[in-house]
Write an enzyme that holds these catalytic residues in place. Sequence first.
Site, mmCIF file in Angstrom:
data_model
loop_
_atom_site.group_PDB
_atom_site.id
_atom_site.type_symbol
_atom_site.label_atom_id
_atom_site.label_comp_id
_atom_site.label_asym_id
_atom_site.label_seq_id
_atom_site.Cartn_x
_atom_site.Cartn_y
_atom_site.Cartn_z
ATOM 1 N N SER A 176 -6.743 -2.326 -0.611
ATOM 2 C CA SER A 176 -6.394 -1.501 -1.771
ATOM 3 C C SER A 176 -7.586 -0.727 -2.326
ATOM 4 O O SER A 176 -7.421 0.430 -2.738
ATOM 5 C CB SER A 176 -5.764 -2.371 -2.862
ATOM 6 N N GLU A 226 -14.290 -8.803 -7.311
ATOM 7 C CA GLU A 226 -14.075 -9.829 -6.296
ATOM 8 C C GLU A 226 -15.021 -10.998 -6.579
ATOM 9 O O GLU A 226 -16.236 -10.856 -6.530
ATOM 10 C CB GLU A 226 -14.323 -9.276 -4.890
ATOM 11 N N ASP A 229 -3.851 -8.915 -7.223
ATOM 12 C CA ASP A 229 -3.463 -9.271 -5.849
ATOM 13 C C ASP A 229 -4.199 -10.548 -5.427
ATOM 14 O O ASP A 229 -5.066 -10.512 -4.556
ATOM 15 C CB ASP A 229 -3.810 -8.091 -4.927
ATOM 16 N N ASP A 241 -14.636 -13.608 -12.874
ATOM 17 C CA ASP A 241 -13.302 -14.214 -12.874
ATOM 18 C C ASP A 241 -12.273 -13.102 -13.072
ATOM 19 O O ASP A 241 -12.387 -12.271 -13.986
ATOM 20 C CB ASP A 241 -13.180 -15.239 -13.993
ATOM 21 N N ALA A 242 -11.273 -13.073 -12.212
ATOM 22 C CA ALA A 242 -10.327 -11.960 -12.205
ATOM 23 C C ALA A 242 -9.573 -11.831 -13.521
ATOM 24 O O ALA A 242 -9.348 -10.721 -14.018
ATOM 25 C CB ALA A 242 -9.344 -12.137 -11.046
ATOM 26 N N HIS A 283 -8.569 -8.484 -7.806
ATOM 27 C CA HIS A 283 -8.834 -9.354 -6.651
ATOM 28 C C HIS A 283 -9.025 -8.444 -5.433
ATOM 29 O O HIS A 283 -8.164 -8.360 -4.565
ATOM 30 C CB HIS A 283 -7.675 -10.310 -6.394
ATOM 31 N N HIS A 314 0.822 -1.217 0.000
ATOM 32 C CA HIS A 314 0.000 0.000 0.000
ATOM 33 C C HIS A 314 0.854 1.264 0.000
ATOM 34 O O HIS A 314 0.475 2.266 -0.625
ATOM 35 C CB HIS A 314 -0.968 -0.039 1.183
#
Length: 280
Positions: free
Chosen positions: A101, A119, A164, A143-144, A41, A18
């Site tokens: 984030s 997410e 992430d 789906d990411a 994510h 971060h």
Amino acid sequence: MNYRHSFHAGNSADVVKHSLLIALIRALQLKDSALTLIDTHAGCGLYDLEGEEAGRTGEATQGVLRAFADRNPLLDDYRAAVQAVNVEADALDMPRLYPGSPRIMAELLRPQDVLILNEKHPEDAYALRGAMRGTPAAVHERDAYELWLAMLPTRTPRGVVVVDPPYEQTDERSRITATLAAAHRKWSHGVTVIWYPLKERSTHALWKDKLRQLGIPKLLTVEHWLYDADQPGIYNGAGLFIVNPPYAFTQGLPPLLEALRAALAPEGHRGEITAAWLSE
């Protein structure tokens, strides 16, 4: 490895990730043109450090709490971002809530910027929508890796994709590698940030070799090793791959990395945090 955000909120990896994400976005915002910020994510967005999951690991004591105890001014921006979600606490108090984030990026938004969050985990997606209420964020539950490619190129002139994942799946690194290659073909000028945990240097070196073979011209790797030698079988640190970091960010990186190393070094260890170009 299972690295669900809620169990590790505010640990040393979050402090580094971060801190660098804030510095990166601020460097990009030196130009007035709009940014699209994408988190593939996103997790829950906000975490209770005194809750059951974070309390079970207690990792915040070696992360955000160390950063708050260390008064180095180079960590002021990071501390301010955490303090922003702890509005009832004094500025010097240790925080109870920790922003993921998504909340940190929402705090950095200018009127012209766009925030897109994703997410896939249903419970976390529900919590994320609650955490982002009152912000202009768009929240997806997809789906990411599909979303990563679908959102490129961004509609704004510039953008940042933050990847992430929890690294629950054995093929996570190979999916990241393949998707990054496809994303770079679609959006070669875009900025991409990929977080990863570190366990063994030899295993990590193999992944770096595969990423190097993609031939991406500007690929920076930042590695934070907590201990002076590998501790077999445990979490040894974390890092970031950053595609196309701006010059203002890389120029300010060395003193920030040293401040992070000093604040987060475990007792009896100096630790190590480095930045190097992965490009051949």
